[in-house]
Scaffold this motif. Sequence first.
Motif, short mmCIF file in Angstrom:
data_model
loop_
_atom_site.label_atom_id
_atom_site.label_comp_id
_atom_site.label_asym_id
_atom_site.label_seq_id
_atom_site.Cartn_x
_atom_site.Cartn_y
_atom_site.Cartn_z
N UNK A 119 47.57 15.38 68.80
CA UNK A 119 46.43 15.80 67.96
C UNK A 119 46.89 16.09 66.53
N UNK A 120 48.04 16.76 66.43
CA UNK A 120 48.57 17.09 65.09
C UNK A 120 48.88 15.81 64.32
N UNK A 121 49.52 14.86 64.98
CA UNK A 121 49.87 13.59 64.34
C UNK A 121 48.63 12.85 63.88
N UNK A 122 47.59 12.85 64.72
CA UNK A 122 46.34 12.18 64.38
C UNK A 122 45.68 12.84 63.17
N UNK A 123 45.70 14.18 63.14
CA UNK A 123 45.11 14.90 62.02
C UNK A 123 45.91 14.68 60.73
N UNK A 124 47.23 14.59 60.85
CA UNK A 124 48.06 14.33 59.67
C UNK A 124 47.78 12.94 59.11
N UNK A 125 47.56 11.98 60.00
CA UNK A 125 47.21 10.63 59.56
C UNK A 125 45.85 10.63 58.86
N UNK A 126 44.90 11.39 59.43
CA UNK A 126 43.58 11.51 58.82
C UNK A 126 43.67 12.18 57.45
N UNK A 127 44.58 13.17 57.34
CA UNK A 127 44.81 13.86 56.07
C UNK A 127 45.26 12.86 55.00
N UNK A 128 46.23 12.02 55.36
CA UNK A 128 46.75 11.03 54.40
C UNK A 128 45.68 10.01 54.02
N UNK A 129 44.94 9.54 55.00
CA UNK A 129 43.90 8.53 54.74
C UNK A 129 42.79 9.09 53.86
N UNK A 130 42.37 10.33 54.15
CA UNK A 130 41.30 10.96 53.36
C UNK A 130 41.77 11.22 51.93
N UNK A 131 43.01 11.67 51.80
CA UNK A 131 43.57 11.91 50.46
C UNK A 131 43.61 10.62 49.66
N UNK A 132 44.08 9.55 50.31
CA UNK A 132 44.17 8.25 49.63
C UNK A 132 42.79 7.77 49.20
N UNK A 133 41.79 7.94 50.07
CA UNK A 133 40.43 7.50 49.75
C UNK A 133 39.86 8.28 48.57
N UNK A 134 40.04 9.59 48.57
CA UNK A 134 39.52 10.43 47.49
C UNK A 134 40.21 10.10 46.17
N UNK A 135 41.54 10.01 46.20
CA UNK A 135 42.30 9.80 44.96
C UNK A 135 42.24 8.37 44.44
N UNK A 136 41.73 7.47 45.25
CA UNK A 136 41.55 6.09 44.78
C UNK A 136 40.22 5.91 44.04
N UNK A 137 39.38 6.94 44.10
CA UNK A 137 38.05 6.83 43.51
C UNK A 137 37.69 8.02 42.63
N UNK A 138 38.68 8.58 41.95
CA UNK A 138 38.43 9.75 41.10
C UNK A 138 37.67 9.35 39.84
N UNK A 139 36.72 10.19 39.44
CA UNK A 139 36.05 10.01 38.16
C UNK A 139 36.96 10.53 37.05
N UNK A 140 36.60 10.24 35.82
CA UNK A 140 37.39 10.72 34.68
C UNK A 140 37.43 12.24 34.66
N UNK A 141 36.30 12.89 34.96
CA UNK A 141 36.26 14.36 34.94
C UNK A 141 37.12 14.94 36.05
N UNK A 142 37.15 14.30 37.21
CA UNK A 142 38.00 14.77 38.29
C UNK A 142 39.48 14.63 37.91
N UNK A 143 39.82 13.57 37.17
CA UNK A 143 41.20 13.41 36.71
C UNK A 143 41.56 14.50 35.69
N UNK A 144 40.60 14.93 34.90
CA UNK A 144 40.83 16.05 33.97
C UNK A 144 41.22 17.29 34.77
N UNK A 145 40.50 17.53 35.86
CA UNK A 145 40.78 18.70 36.71
C UNK A 145 42.16 18.62 37.33
#
Length: 321
Positions: A36-62
């Motif tokens: 379960x921990x391994x699966x959640x860690x994989x989900x953590x990486x995938x979600x992070x990658x998805x969010x950071x691949x689509x940042x707006x300019x204002x989010x990059x300022x933050x």
Amino acid sequence: MERKYLDFEKPIEEIDKKILYLQEIKKKKNIDNQLQITQMQQLFRETTKQIYSNLTAWQKVQVARHPQRPHTNDYILKLLEELYELHGDRVCKDDPAIISVIGKFRGTPVAIIGHQKGRDTEENIKRNFGMAHPEGYRKALRVMKMAEKFSFPIITLVDTPGAHPHMEAEERNQALAIANNIYEMSQIRTPIIVTIIGEGGSGGALGIGVGDIIIMLEFAIYSVISPEGCASILWKDQKALTEAAESLKLTAPELFNLGLIDEVVNEPLGGAHAQPEEMIKILGNCLEKKLAELCSMNLNTLLEKRYQKYRNTGIYLTEKH
């Protein structure tokens, strides 16, 4: 140090909390939940990658302003050996908003000069939130001239919302100090690498921002004015931050496409604040490569290329209609 999550990072934070909960259960109750921990860690990486691949300019300022991003002193302490910090401008006093250090970077003597922000309110007040006074820019130039004398390459680390704007700075001729640095840096006879590690705010950044190569971290920003200031002036509304950030073209990819910076340095997954040690290692490798390129060049050729670099800044072609 516990990670501080930005508003748009909430989905990542929720997953992180679940991982910590599962790890705590495993430790306290001796339950085999590693799958379960391994699966959640994989989900953590995938979600992070998805969010950071689509940042707006204002989010990059933050992200660029995140208090847990590595600051100048973090890079200096990890990358330099036999380091010695130099204080004072020999005219007025020292300025804690700018750090100037001589040391060895992977065997090469260098001078590193950079803006220094604080980690908390107390340190930010001491460092003036990374906003330098005239004496800070004069100190920086003093150390650059010393580096030139001994043929040490110069590395500058830019991370400031802007130069100190208050009356005391103006009384000590803030504009002249910045202008003089720009003039002198254009002619200093030693290689200069400018690195924008967080915020590159207007004239405050330019005071140590002239060099042979300008590199910029992936989620750093570089702009003539902050999104807040732009929104206030053009939209007459502080809430128009998203529109202002988009209009300013202040992100690393946009500035690279405009020819205003020379290279974008990729940050670790989740940004420099998520993996500061990895970010320092990545930047160190980049700086080592760029220093080798610049130090192999003839000085006269180096200065001519530096002159042409800034002579051509702002030139662009438009299609005829």
